[in-house]
Design a protein around this motif. Structure first.
Motif, PDB file in Angstrom:
ATOM      1  N   SER A 118      -3.252   2.004  -2.712  1.00 33.78           N
ATOM      2  CA  SER A 118      -3.390   2.511  -1.348  1.00 33.78           C
ATOM      3  C   SER A 118      -2.058   2.543  -0.612  1.00 33.78           C
ATOM      4  CB  SER A 118      -4.427   1.702  -0.567  1.00 33.78           C
ATOM      5  OG  SER A 118      -3.974   0.374  -0.391  1.00 33.78           O
ATOM      6  N   LEU A 119      -1.024   1.899  -1.163  1.00 33.95           N
ATOM      7  CA  LEU A 119       0.315   1.951  -0.572  1.00 33.95           C
ATOM      8  C   LEU A 119       1.024   3.262  -0.892  1.00 33.95           C
ATOM      9  CD1 LEU A 119       1.581  -1.649  -1.452  1.00 33.95           C
ATOM     10  CD2 LEU A 119       0.699  -0.847   0.760  1.00 33.95           C
ATOM     11  N   TYR A 120       0.545   3.966  -1.916  1.00 34.07           N
ATOM     12  CA  TYR A 120       1.198   5.193  -2.355  1.00 34.07           C
ATOM     13  C   TYR A 120       0.767   6.384  -1.505  1.00 34.07           C
ATOM     14  CZ  TYR A 120       1.986   2.392  -6.582  1.00 34.07           C
ATOM     15  OH  TYR A 120       2.338   1.412  -7.457  1.00 34.07           O
ATOM     16  N   ASP A 184      10.288  -1.463   2.285  1.00 35.44           N
ATOM     17  CA  ASP A 184       8.972  -1.445   2.936  1.00 35.44           C
ATOM     18  C   ASP A 184       7.929  -2.136   2.074  1.00 35.44           C
ATOM     19  OD1 ASP A 184      10.033  -0.126   5.094  1.00 35.44           O
ATOM     20  OD2 ASP A 184       9.268   1.861   4.519  1.00 35.44           O
ATOM     21  N   LEU A 185       7.952  -1.888   0.776  1.00 34.23           N
ATOM     22  CA  LEU A 185       6.986  -2.531  -0.115  1.00 34.23           C
ATOM     23  C   LEU A 185       7.197  -4.038  -0.143  1.00 34.23           C
ATOM     24  CD1 LEU A 185       6.840  -0.069  -3.140  1.00 34.23           C
ATOM     25  CD2 LEU A 185       5.101  -0.431  -1.390  1.00 34.23           C
ATOM     26  N   ARG A 186       8.458  -4.477  -0.164  1.00 33.23           N
ATOM     27  CA  ARG A 186       8.766  -5.909  -0.163  1.00 33.23           C
ATOM     28  C   ARG A 186       8.239  -6.560   1.117  1.00 33.23           C
ATOM     29  NH1 ARG A 186      10.442  -9.639  -3.703  1.00 33.23           N
ATOM     30  NH2 ARG A 186      11.830  -8.100  -4.526  1.00 33.23           N
ATOM     31  N   GLU A 187       8.420  -5.892   2.270  1.00 32.62           N
ATOM     32  CA  GLU A 187       7.903  -6.429   3.531  1.00 32.62           C
ATOM     33  C   GLU A 187       6.387  -6.542   3.496  1.00 32.62           C
ATOM     34  OE1 GLU A 187       9.344  -4.087   6.785  1.00 32.62           O
ATOM     35  OE2 GLU A 187      11.275  -5.104   6.807  1.00 32.62           O
ATOM     36  N   ASP A 188       5.711  -5.518   2.937  1.00 31.24           N
ATOM     37  CA  ASP A 188       4.250  -5.575   2.830  1.00 31.24           C
ATOM     38  C   ASP A 188       3.820  -6.747   1.961  1.00 31.24           C
ATOM     39  OD1 ASP A 188       3.940  -3.356   4.426  1.00 31.24           O
ATOM     40  OD2 ASP A 188       3.699  -1.955   2.751  1.00 31.24           O
TER      41      ASP A 188
END
Length: 194
Positions: A118-120, A184-188
């Motif tokens: 769902s992040l994609y 952004d992915l690392r922060e999520d």
């Protein structure tokens, strides 16, 4: 602080549904429905993942899935069922297909993968859903059976087209774009751990 993901388990075998709920409840908000009507009552915009049995007594899981999509719910859906996949599964709007029995680690991994998808972007999500359908049907059919089915051949063509489009998008990204995406992915991920 990030919200906990919500998983809806739709399974008419109460003991199995409750077991799945027990396995997942330490990590996710879990809802359980034992009927198709109950599933549609429990389904709302807060549901992130639905684990859906295909064989329900009063209405099939396929019909529940169609009603959910028609109502505009875009949660990730995994068919978790005793029904072996056939060519009809290529027409369903699921994101993953798992044949029971399912072990705890497999179920936890399945939910985690669906949430990660769902992040994609929508294009990449659609690609993964189609790739999952192809992999599912390829586990039960011979190459000869696959070669003769128009639905399967259409799916393969659509996957190839989507793959080319995604490759073009990736080729357009520069180093700064990659850094931004991974940041952004690392922060999520960091937010999910707290």
């Amino acid at each position: 602080m990030t919200e906990t993901a919500t998983v809806l388990i739709v399974e008419d075998e109460r003991e199995l549904a409750d077991l799945f709920a027990d396995w997942l409840s330490a990590t996710y908000d879990v809802r359980t429905a034992y009927t198709a009507a109950g599933a549609l009552d429990e389904l709302d915009d807060d549901v992130d993942v639905m684990l859906l049995d295909r064989r329900l007594p009063e209405q099939s899981g396929d019909e529940v899935l169609a009603a959910a999509r028609e109502a505009g719910y875009d949660c990730k859906v995994a068919m978790v069922t005793a029904v072996d996949p056939d060519f009809d599964t290529l027409d369903l709007g699921f994101d993953a297909y798992v044949v029971k029995p399912v072990e705890r680690e497999e179920l936890e991994s399945l939910v985690g993968r669906l949430l990660a998808r769902s992040l994609y972007s929508e294009e990449v999500q659609a690609y993964f859903a189609l790739a999952s359908k192809r992999a599912t049907i390829e586990t039960t059919k011979t190459p000869e059976e696959l070669a003769g089915d128009e639905r399967y051949e259409r799916l393969c063509r659509e996957l190839e087209t989507m793959r080319e489009e995604i490759d073009e998008l990736v080729a357009e990204l520069d180093e700064d774009d990659f850094v931004a995406v991974f940041h952004d992915l690392r922060e999520d991920e960091d937010e999910n751990e707290t």
